[in-house]
Design an enzyme around this catalytic site. Structure first.
Site: not given
Lengths: 606, 263
Positions: A121, A235, A254, A376, A411
């Site tokens: 990720f 974010q 993602e 988000h 984050r």
């Protein structure tokens, strides 16, 4: 005066996503009498939408991984503004929480030797995300839900919205709310309250968030006198759906990039290679060939630049669109079909396959997806003590997205699900201990209760007022335009002025119908929290005259050395104004500083 | 209804939406502006914003992941967020009603609390001890079936369409497809040790299901409810209670569970 129901608990947990349910389980297991409030039905909270996975340095796929690497990734992703102690506890405890979830019945995807599988990720150096295809959040919430309903001492209250926290003598003593189904009022008496109410995304026009995301916990804590921290950092997830318009903003995990998806502009160029920040250059591939080798498992190759942190990828897409190289609907192309077989895509990304097929008529096993930034997550939240999750008001605790500090300026994907469990548990523990040590609960003030109920009925008593839906839409438009992904002093100042006018209009809001299941009235009551959080975001964003993580300014494109040492705190002043002040970052101990030797958090971010 | 096709431009569309509660109700007509790509939930939101602020409906994720916005659209139980307006003929009126199998609270919102009560009756996950190295090992092929069941988003469309619940209202004797899926996800979990067969027979009443597969047809997550969950549970009940050899084996060994083959 309106009638109301009275309910008493030792610990009242507001919000039933991952953090709230985990907190409730912990507090109940410690012997507290716990009430768990769901704004919707149990199991429908926003956690259900989390897709990619839960970050935990289990080391199942890459044995070089450990909590220190995870901690370093988290701090670097947060541009070093994170509360170091929270980031440390998070990295240290996440593996235990993942294993614990398995002991509650979660069924993660497996490695060939039968352990929990982990995937790559953005911003995580090694494959670290425990996952279930692309529906990890559903697995988490269902597992916790089933654990909770079989935990003695835990009572679930569904479709209940809390409007206000009651504070007496500087301590929390309860909360006032209403049952959505009947519109009847309810007053909870509680020794301790855990806010696990999620985020604020519904104040933006393009968002991956649901109707529940109106910042209730942030606003109620602020109004009760607590500090908010890092509110300027929002974010914008780089990959939201772009088309059709009605689905604009819906999340594209993602995980697509984690599984090898690449981003291209309308010239077919894989543009992320151009956007690797200086401090990350040594960890990311600089050719397509190297990126491909990495995907094929070559351990000497570096990661593809699509796996940079979300803030970097979102800004890159934005820049490509601005330069005229965007997709037809103003985004970029995300292609997984070229990297993986149709079978693999359907197995590892089933919801994405389904979502694009049904909503956009795109087959992602053949064609590229059109994606662009969507609101988000808010990094900012209630300022809490790292160990106990207690806010600056005694008895008010916060966890998950409602709490701030853990993620700093940005984050990392996957760090939210782990945050929910690590700090949900700690908040439940903190609240149960606090309630146990409290000799007697502070008394409720009847005058406070009466005044709150009057405030809540006001929109239904007004005739010919403002339409609550129109005010919400105007706010979303305003925040998107003035305090969005790219910010500038003048625009933000104008935005703040408009916000204050909107607040004025919101005081005249009117809803028709009765209190029973009335979304118009519910929307009218949600406006207060939405506007309070929006004002906090605007004021903090104006103050931070630099670009960092989820806060990007055209007029201050670089890091500022002085601002790299402070968080901004928001607190209600004694005269009722919104006050803002700088607070130096807590000092990181020398042994942790070692991990960042030779790095500076004061260099440019792009 | 036609298969999905490309849409162009905005059209005007007549909708009929159920309004009212258990005492009084009507189908109310609204004309909405239909933009390309719009889903039924968007139309409901448009009505709320412009014409009827107090129109009640449930929704959360708007992406088919939470299972909140279940309704009956032109007679078919579906998620409003995953039903494209463009799939209906331009002149066709779209009628939206609440789930029929559950009592109406208001407009499109029904009282689904019975489902939560059923869930509480199902014995929770009871894992066997961990291995000596402190882990549980499971192979992916062993959990594929369970993962299919765990895709359930609790939209309750299967409950709505099940004859035993919808037409015969046997809520006191029958758990419904959702909870057979739930029970199966625990029964077939490689680590689980609890015995739920008596409960599946008695309080969930699996025998009442006559395998019409309506539940499988409406599942938005494409879970093969009947074939993969209900029939294997029926087999477990049959072999425990009605197969003489298995009953004998059970008496001799005292083992509550059947060998795992054939799942």
């Amino acid at each position: 005066m309106a009638n109301y129901q009275s309910i008493e608990h030792d610990v009242l947990v507001i919000g039933a996503g991952g953090a709230g349910i985990r907190a409730a389980i912990e507090a109940a297991e410690m012997g507290a009498n716990v009430g768990l409030i769901c704004k919707s039905l149990l199991g429908k909270a926003h956690t259900v939408m989390a897709e990619g996975g839960m970050a935990a340095a289990l080391g199942n796929v890459e044995s070089r991984d450990n909590w220190k690497v995870h901690f370093r990734d988290t701090m670097r992703g947060g541009k070093m503004l994170n509360n170091w102690r929270m980031a440390q506890l998070h990295a240290q405890e996440a593996p235990d929480r993942a294993n614990e979830l398995e002991s509650y019945g979660a069924v993660f995807d497996r490695t060939p030797d039968g352990r929990i599988l982990q995937r790559n990720f953005g911003g995580h150096l090694y494959p670290r995300l425990a996952h279930v295809g692309d529906r990890t959040g559903l697995e988490m919430i269902r597992t916790l839900q089933d654990k909770a309903v079989h935990t003695p001492g835990l009572q679930v209250h569904m479709e209940c919205t809390i409007y206000k926290l009651l504070v007496n003598d500087g301590r929390v003593c309860g909360a006032v709310g209403y049952w959505r189904q009947t519109g009847e009022f309810v007053v909870y008496k509680a020794k301790a309250v855990v806010l696990a109410t999620g985020g604020i995304g519904k104040s933006f026009k393009v968002t991956s968030n649901s109707w529940e995301y109106t910042g209730d916990g942030h606003a109620m804590a602020y109004l009760a006198g607590a500090d908010l921290i890092d509110m300027e950092f929002i974010q914008f997830h780089p990959t939201g759906m772009m088309w059709p318009l009605s689905v604009k903003g819906i999340l594209v995990t993602e995980g697509v990039r984690g599984e090898g998806g690449v981003l291209r502009n309308n010239k077919g160029e894989r543009f992320m290679f151009k956007y690797v920040p200086e401090q990350f250059k040594k960890d990311y591939a600089d050719t397509e060939d190297e990126a491909r080798r990495w995907l094929d498992g070559d351990k000497t190759a570096r990661r593809p630049p699509e796996l940079l942190t979300r803030d970097v990828v979102a800004r890159a897409i934005n820049a490509e669109v601005k330069a005229g190289r965007g997709s037809p609907h103003g985004g970029a192309f995300l292609d997984i079909a070229a990297a993986r077989s149709p079978d693999y895509i359907k197995r590892k990304l089933p919801s994405m396959y389904h979502q694009f097929k049904e909503l956009a008529q795109v087959d992602i096993t053949k064609d590229a997806m059109e994606v662009g930034p969507t609101t988000h997550y808010i990094m900012g939240g209630v300022r809490v003590h790292p160990e106990t999750a207690e806010s600056t008001v005694p008895g008010i605790f916060a966890a998950g997205e409602a709490a701030g500090g853990m993620h700093g300026a940005n984050r990392l994907g996957g760090n939210s699900l782990s945050d929910l469990l690590v700090f949900g548990r700690r908040a439940g523990m903190g609240a149960a201990n606090y309630a146990k040590n409290l000799k007697s609960a502070p008394a409720l003030s009847q005058a406070d209760v009466d005044a709150t109920l009057k405030e809540m009925t006001a929109p239904l008593d007004r005739v010919d007022g403002e339409n609550p839906y129109t005010i919400a839409q105007d706010l979303q438009e305003l925040m998107q335009t003035h305090i969005g992904i790219i910010r500038e002093e003048k625009e933000m100042q104008e935005g703040l002025e408009k916000l204050l006018k909107l607040k004025e209009r919101a005081s005249r809001v009117a809803s028709n119908g009765t209190r029973a299941y009335n979304p118009g009235w519910n929307q009218a009551l949600d406006l207060r929290a939405m506007l309070t959080c929006s004002e906090a975001i605007a004021r903090a964003a104006i103050e931070r005259k630099e670009s960092r993580g989820g806060h990007t300014r055209n007029d201050y494109p670089d890091y500022d050395k002085e601002l790299s040492k402070v968080n901004f705190l928001i607190k209600k002043t004694s005269s009722g104004e919104m006050g803002i002040r700088k607070e130096p970052l807590p000092q990181m101990p020398a042994e942790l500083q070692e991990l960042f030797k030779g790095e500076s958090n004061a260099t440019s971010q792009s | 209804m036609q298969p999905a096709k490309a849409e162009t431009g905005t059209i005007s569309r007549l909708m009929r939406v159920f309004r009212g509660d258990k005492n009084r109700s009507e189908l109310k007509e609204f004309t909405i502006k239909q933009h390309p790509g719009m889903v039924v939930l968007d139309a409901i939101h448009q009505i709320q914003a412009d014409q009827a602020g107090d129109l009640a409906c449930r929704w959360n994720c708007k992406a088919g992941k939470c299972g909140s916005c279940s309704a009956e659209i032109n007679g078919r139980p579906r998620l409003m967020c995953m039903t494209r307006m463009g799939d209906f003929e331009p002149g066709e009126t779209i009628t939206v009603r609440p789930l029929k199998a559950f009592p109406v609270i208001k407009d499109l919102v029904t009282d689904v609390s019975w489902n939560y009560e059923i869930n509480k009756k199902i014995k929770p996950f009871t894992p066997k001890p961990k291995n000596a190295d402190g882990t549980w090992r499971m192979q992916q092929y062993e959990i594929d079936r369970v993962q299919e069941f765990r895709k359930c988003i609790e939209c309750f469309l299967c409950q709505d369409v099940c004859h035993v619940l919808r037409d015969h209202d046997k809520k006191s004797e029958f758990g419904g497809p959702r909870f057979f899926v739930r029970a199966a996800s625990l029964e077939m979990h490689p680590l689980d040790t609890a015995d739920r067969v008596p409960m599946i027979k008695d309080s969930l009443g699996v025998g009442l299901c006559n395998i019409t597969k309506c539940c499988t047809e409406v599942c938005p997550e494409s879970i093969t409810i009947t074939d993969n969950a209900i029939i294997p549970l029926k087999e477990r009940v049959v072999s425990r209670y009605f197969d003489p050899l298995a009953v004998l084996w059970h008496k001799i060994t005292g083992l509550p569970k059947q060998p795992r083959g054939g799942e």
